[in-house]
Design a protein around this motif. Structure first.
Motif, PDB file in Angstrom:
ATOM      1  N   SER A   1       0.812  -1.206   0.000  1.00  0.00           N
ATOM      2  CA  SER A   1       0.000   0.000   0.000  1.00  0.00           C
ATOM      3  C   SER A   1       0.841   1.250   0.000  1.00  0.00           C
ATOM      4  CB  SER A   1      -0.922   0.009   1.219  1.00  0.00           C
ATOM      5  OG  SER A   1      -0.148   0.020   2.399  1.00  0.00           O
ATOM      6  N   GLN A   2       2.149   1.124   0.405  1.00  0.00           N
ATOM      7  CA  GLN A   2       3.016   2.295   0.436  1.00  0.00           C
ATOM      8  C   GLN A   2       3.744   2.512  -0.881  1.00  0.00           C
ATOM      9  OE1 GLN A   2       5.659   2.136   3.739  1.00  0.00           O
ATOM     10  NE2 GLN A   2       4.082   1.538   5.194  1.00  0.00           N
ATOM     11  N   ALA A   3       3.827   1.475  -1.689  1.00  0.00           N
ATOM     12  CA  ALA A   3       4.589   1.585  -2.922  1.00  0.00           C
ATOM     13  C   ALA A   3       3.883   2.501  -3.908  1.00  0.00           C
ATOM     14  CB  ALA A   3       4.754   0.204  -3.550  1.00  0.00           C
ATOM     15  N   GLU A   4       4.654   3.274  -4.658  1.00  0.00           N
ATOM     16  CA  GLU A   4       4.075   4.124  -5.685  1.00  0.00           C
ATOM     17  C   GLU A   4       3.675   3.281  -6.881  1.00  0.00           C
ATOM     18  OE1 GLU A   4       6.498   7.398  -6.652  1.00  0.00           O
ATOM     19  OE2 GLU A   4       7.170   7.684  -4.607  1.00  0.00           O
ATOM     20  N   PRO A   5       2.598   3.651  -7.572  1.00  0.00           N
ATOM     21  CA  PRO A   5       2.142   2.859  -8.716  1.00  0.00           C
ATOM     22  C   PRO A   5       3.241   2.717  -9.751  1.00  0.00           C
ATOM     23  CG  PRO A   5       0.532   4.543  -8.108  1.00  0.00           C
ATOM     24  CD  PRO A   5       1.767   4.826  -7.316  1.00  0.00           C
ATOM     25  N   THR A   6       3.380   1.491 -10.250  1.00  0.00           N
ATOM     26  CA  THR A   6       4.419   1.243 -11.246  1.00  0.00           C
ATOM     27  C   THR A   6       4.062   1.836 -12.593  1.00  0.00           C
ATOM     28  OG1 THR A   6       3.372  -0.874 -11.757  1.00  0.00           O
ATOM     29  CG2 THR A   6       5.130  -0.885 -10.106  1.00  0.00           C
TER      30      THR A   6
ATOM     31  N   SER B   1       4.092  17.199   6.129  1.00  0.00           N
ATOM     32  CA  SER B   1       3.371  16.286   5.259  1.00  0.00           C
ATOM     33  C   SER B   1       4.228  15.975   4.059  1.00  0.00           C
ATOM     34  CB  SER B   1       2.037  16.910   4.813  1.00  0.00           C
ATOM     35  OG  SER B   1       2.260  18.111   4.108  1.00  0.00           O
ATOM     36  N   ALA B   2       4.010  14.784   3.492  1.00  0.00           N
ATOM     37  CA  ALA B   2       4.790  14.358   2.340  1.00  0.00           C
ATOM     38  C   ALA B   2       4.368  15.149   1.115  1.00  0.00           C
ATOM     39  CB  ALA B   2       4.578  12.863   2.100  1.00  0.00           C
ATOM     40  N   PRO B   3       5.269  15.423   0.173  1.00  0.00           N
ATOM     41  CA  PRO B   3       4.936  16.169  -1.016  1.00  0.00           C
ATOM     42  C   PRO B   3       4.034  15.365  -1.939  1.00  0.00           C
ATOM     43  CG  PRO B   3       7.158  15.325  -1.158  1.00  0.00           C
ATOM     44  CD  PRO B   3       6.673  15.025   0.214  1.00  0.00           C
ATOM     45  N   SER B   4       3.308  16.078  -2.751  1.00  0.00           N
ATOM     46  CA  SER B   4       2.473  15.416  -3.740  1.00  0.00           C
ATOM     47  C   SER B   4       3.349  14.655  -4.716  1.00  0.00           C
ATOM     48  CB  SER B   4       1.650  16.473  -4.490  1.00  0.00           C
ATOM     49  OG  SER B   4       1.024  15.901  -5.611  1.00  0.00           O
ATOM     50  N   PRO B   5       2.890  13.447  -5.147  1.00  0.00           N
ATOM     51  CA  PRO B   5       3.730  12.635  -6.038  1.00  0.00           C
ATOM     52  C   PRO B   5       4.122  13.334  -7.322  1.00  0.00           C
ATOM     53  CG  PRO B   5       1.905  11.354  -5.147  1.00  0.00           C
ATOM     54  CD  PRO B   5       1.661  12.778  -4.775  1.00  0.00           C
ATOM     55  N   THR B   6       3.271  14.228  -7.823  1.00  0.00           N
ATOM     56  CA  THR B   6       3.565  14.875  -9.096  1.00  0.00           C
ATOM     57  C   THR B   6       3.866  16.354  -8.930  1.00  0.00           C
ATOM     58  OG1 THR B   6       1.196  15.272  -9.423  1.00  0.00           O
ATOM     59  CG2 THR B   6       2.116  13.238 -10.350  1.00  0.00           C
ATOM     60  N   ALA B   7       4.096  16.803  -7.682  1.00  0.00           N
ATOM     61  CA  ALA B   7       4.345  18.223  -7.467  1.00  0.00           C
ATOM     62  C   ALA B   7       5.655  18.651  -8.094  1.00  0.00           C
ATOM     63  CB  ALA B   7       4.362  18.521  -5.965  1.00  0.00           C
TER      64      ALA B   7
ATOM     65  N   ARG C   1       7.601   5.109  -1.223  1.00  0.00           N
ATOM     66  CA  ARG C   1       7.661   6.450  -0.648  1.00  0.00           C
ATOM     67  C   ARG C   1       8.078   6.353   0.820  1.00  0.00           C
ATOM     68  NH1 ARG C   1       5.434  10.874  -2.502  1.00  0.00           N
ATOM     69  NH2 ARG C   1       3.923   9.724  -3.782  1.00  0.00           N
ATOM     70  N   PRO C   2       9.140   7.037   1.232  1.00  0.00           N
ATOM     71  CA  PRO C   2       9.608   6.921   2.624  1.00  0.00           C
ATOM     72  C   PRO C   2       8.629   7.580   3.589  1.00  0.00           C
ATOM     73  CG  PRO C   2      10.815   8.645   1.487  1.00  0.00           C
ATOM     74  CD  PRO C   2       9.965   7.977   0.444  1.00  0.00           C
ATOM     75  N   PRO C   3       8.458   7.028   4.791  1.00  0.00           N
ATOM     76  CA  PRO C   3       7.564   7.638   5.775  1.00  0.00           C
ATOM     77  C   PRO C   3       8.103   8.945   6.342  1.00  0.00           C
ATOM     78  CG  PRO C   3       8.695   5.750   6.720  1.00  0.00           C
ATOM     79  CD  PRO C   3       9.013   5.751   5.257  1.00  0.00           C
ATOM     80  N   CYS C   4       9.423   9.161   6.242  1.00  0.00           N
ATOM     81  CA  CYS C   4      10.033  10.376   6.791  1.00  0.00           C
ATOM     82  C   CYS C   4      10.241  11.397   5.685  1.00  0.00           C
ATOM     83  CB  CYS C   4      11.363  10.037   7.455  1.00  0.00           C
ATOM     84  SG  CYS C   4      12.218  11.465   8.160  1.00  0.00           S
ATOM     85  N   VAL C   5       9.876  12.651   5.946  1.00  0.00           N
ATOM     86  CA  VAL C   5       9.983  13.684   4.921  1.00  0.00           C
ATOM     87  C   VAL C   5      11.364  14.331   4.887  1.00  0.00           C
ATOM     88  CG1 VAL C   5       7.520  14.198   4.992  1.00  0.00           C
ATOM     89  CG2 VAL C   5       9.069  15.460   6.493  1.00  0.00           C
ATOM     90  N   ILE C   6      12.233  14.005   5.845  1.00  0.00           N
ATOM     91  CA  ILE C   6      13.588  14.572   5.841  1.00  0.00           C
ATOM     92  C   ILE C   6      14.634  13.475   5.770  1.00  0.00           C
ATOM     93  CG2 ILE C   6      12.937  16.680   7.063  1.00  0.00           C
ATOM     94  CD1 ILE C   6      14.136  15.406   9.603  1.00  0.00           C
ATOM     95  N   THR C   7      14.250  12.308   5.274  1.00  0.00           N
ATOM     96  CA  THR C   7      15.202  11.192   5.254  1.00  0.00           C
ATOM     97  C   THR C   7      16.422  11.495   4.405  1.00  0.00           C
ATOM     98  OG1 THR C   7      15.451   8.841   4.770  1.00  0.00           O
ATOM     99  CG2 THR C   7      13.980  10.083   3.329  1.00  0.00           C
ATOM    100  N   GLU C   8      16.263  12.297   3.332  1.00  0.00           N
ATOM    101  CA  GLU C   8      17.415  12.591   2.491  1.00  0.00           C
ATOM    102  C   GLU C   8      18.380  13.579   3.141  1.00  0.00           C
ATOM    103  OE1 GLU C   8      14.264  15.598   1.216  1.00  0.00           O
ATOM    104  OE2 GLU C   8      14.352  13.499   1.823  1.00  0.00           O
ATOM    105  N   LEU C   9      17.937  14.240   4.209  1.00  0.00           N
ATOM    106  CA  LEU C   9      18.809  15.165   4.928  1.00  0.00           C
ATOM    107  C   LEU C   9      19.433  14.510   6.156  1.00  0.00           C
ATOM    108  CD1 LEU C   9      16.588  18.389   4.859  1.00  0.00           C
ATOM    109  CD2 LEU C   9      18.512  17.834   3.369  1.00  0.00           C
TER     110      LEU C   9
END
Length: 563
Positions: free
Chosen positions: A29-34, A59-65, A184-192
């Protein structure tokens, strides 16, 4: 338990969801549509990851933002002008200090680019997950380059900056080939933050990759059929029951402080009070503590000369079963700003049953001081594990994953004999394994060098008692003769990440116990020690593992050796 100071293309014939225990397959359910258009995927990832100064939101960014690239300009704190996700603790012109435990070679992170940096970009394949590595590693590079935001198996376009003292910084620019395991990662700052290097990899894929890596490390030591499946957690978030957060000033106003984690390999603080891998009780206590500290005009310390800040950080350790909390303030001196009023407010917070202090005159990458002093409430906090209660003081090691600790205990009990005469629990900590196996042995010895853990275990023996259990205080290699004088049938080893000292391994070989059970948190040191034990005549008959810390490269291994 002892103290701690941390997919190849052919996964093998036993791959598949059946390999993982205790994990509901909610990752789908967390995976983005292929079917998502590839241009949207890569554009979104490029904008999100190539801009390390992006301000964290709730909040997480929109997938297509679409987010426009920023100039990277910062305010006086070194934080983006658009928000307060990052907070500077050192002048910009000073070289940043290393925050990794293993700094034998240059490391890579996501810092800002400087005009003096030399850079080049190239496309590379992300190597398979390797247990013990800090994160994803690029294949085909003459040196070790690691980065966050990528998934093993992907082809990525990266930019590498050559910085001072051989330091290499890597920025992920674009995902050229996307992995089917990306979520999609659950954390919005994981890349930082960089604390969870594999949040963008499906949890089932993480478990499979760790199993493959474990088999590769054990090649030649035992038959693959003797290595069991990786035992995962029911949920890959909300599992950590302890946090250690540095503090930093958000402005010059008293009380305007932030708590968070250091950005990768820098001294910049990222606000992370909503860290999704922390247990909800930990985050609830953190929010209340933060509010009290700000209302009390607490000032955070920095490394600048003449700094008047007092607070280095806070440590919170919770017991979800009993809803109790141990709170430790980490400061410059024993004189707490705010005095008894502040301490009483903190002690009155829900679930907090003890407030403690540890001091460090200078702020450094290691926040804790040498000793802990009780300020209010109980000297020890009650923690539950395996149906037992453990009264622990600050500084005594206890596993920081509640469900993971239960799985580890059940694994150890599963591999131990049902009954035996004598147990030697080496690197035994507060005596967790000795106490939980008390119905199996007639006599047991716990050897431990941490004086606080020894004091806690002796406190238990004095007030509760356990017939036949003896405590040896000292380093295992120095007290081994005393620990083994009763000729134990079973020796249980639970060393720190560096493994056993050579003298300890030699002493064990001379003693010749019928069964050795090795609990390892450092795989490479375990492989080294296992090879010595096998060379000395032992057989490695069974290996199990527990994924104590999802989204990281760590793995707890339990191995049984027999003569």
């Amino acid at each position: 338990m002892a103290k701690r100071r941390q997919e190849p293309s052919n996964p093998g014939p036993n791959s598949g969801p059946k390999r993982f225990e205790g994990y509901a397959d909610q990752q789908k359910s967390q995976a983005e549509p292929t079917t998502r258009p590839s241009d949207e995927v890569e554009t979104d990832v490029e904008l999100r990851l190539a801009n390390p100064n992006r301000v964290a939101t709730n909040s997480a960014p929109s997938p297509t933002a679409r987010r426009p690239a920023t100039s990277g300009k910062t305010d006086w704190r070194g934080a983006p002008r658009a928000g307060r996700a990052l907070h500077k603790t050192e002048p910009q012109e000073e070289p940043t200090a290393d925050r990794s435990e293993d700094q034998d070679e240059p490391v890579a992170g996501r810092g800002r680019r400087r005009d003096s940096d030399k850079s080049r970009s190239f496309v590379a394949r992300v190597a398979p997950l390797e247990i013990g590595d800090g994160g994803c590693v690029l294949q085909g590079w003459e040196g070790r380059l690691s980065l966050s935001g990528a998934v093993p198996g992907e082809r990525v376009n990266v930019e590498v900056f050559e910085r001072d003292r051989g330091y290499r910084q890597v920025n992920l620019l674009e995902i050229v080939e996307r992995s089917p395991d990306r979520v999609r990662p659950p954390c919005v700052i994981t890349e930082l933050c960089g604390g969870c290097a594999f949040q963008e990899m499906a949890y089932t894929a993480q478990l499979e990759a760790k199993h493959v890596s474990l088999l590769q490390h054990l090649d030649g030591l035992c038959d693959p059929s003797q290595v069991g499946p990786v035992r995962g957690l029911t949920r890959s978030t909300g599992y950590r029951t302890r946090l250690l957060m540095p503090a930093a000033p958000r402005s010059t106003r008293p009380g305007d402080i932030e708590l968070g984690f250091y950005r990768q390999h820098t001294n910049e603080l990222i606000a992370a009070t909503g860290c999704p891998v922390q247990h909800p009780l930990t985050l609830a206590v953190l929010a209340m503590v933060h509010q009290v500290l700000r209302a009390s005009n607490m000032q955070a310390s920095t490394t600048r000369r003449g700094d008047n800040g007092w607070l280095h950080g806070v440590s919170i350790r919770v017991d979800p079963a009993g809803e109790s909390t141990e709170l430790v303030l980490i400061g410059r001196t024993h004189k707490v700003p705010g005095g008894e009023v502040l301490v009483e407010r903190l002690a009155s917070l829900p679930t907090v049953n003890g407030v403690h202090l540890t001091t460090n005159p200078e702020r450094s990458s290691y926040l804790y001081g040498e000793d802990f002093s009780p300020l209010a409430g109980s000297k020890r906090t009650i923690f539950h594990l395996g149906g037992e209660t453990f009264h622990l003081s600050p500084g005594s090691f206890f596993q920081t994953s509640a469900e993971g600790a239960e799985k580890l205990v059940s694994t150890v009990l599963e591999l131990l004999p049902e009954a035996f005469d004598c147990l030697a629990d080496l690197y035994g900590g507060v005596g967790v394994f000795a106490r939980l196996t008390r119905h199996r042995w007639r006599r047991a010895v716990v050897a431990e060098s941490n004086p606080r853990a020894v004091e806690d275990l002796r406190h238990f023996l004095k007030h509760v008692g356990l017939k036949g259990l003896h405590v040896v205080n000292g380093r295992v290699e120095e007290t081994l003769e005393h620990s083994l004088k009763h000729r134990p049938d079973v020796v249980l080893l639970d060393p720190p990440r560096g493994g056993c000292a050579p003298q300890a391994i030699q002493g064990l070989l001379e003693h010749d116990a019928p069964v050795l059970l090795y609990v390892a948190c450092g795989l490479k040191s375990f492989v080294r020690d296992a090879a010595l034990l096998i060379e000395g005549g032992y057989l490695l008959v069974r290996v199990e593992s527990v994924d104590m810390f999802p989204h990281t490269s760590h793995l707890e291994v339990v191995a049984r050796f027999e003569r």
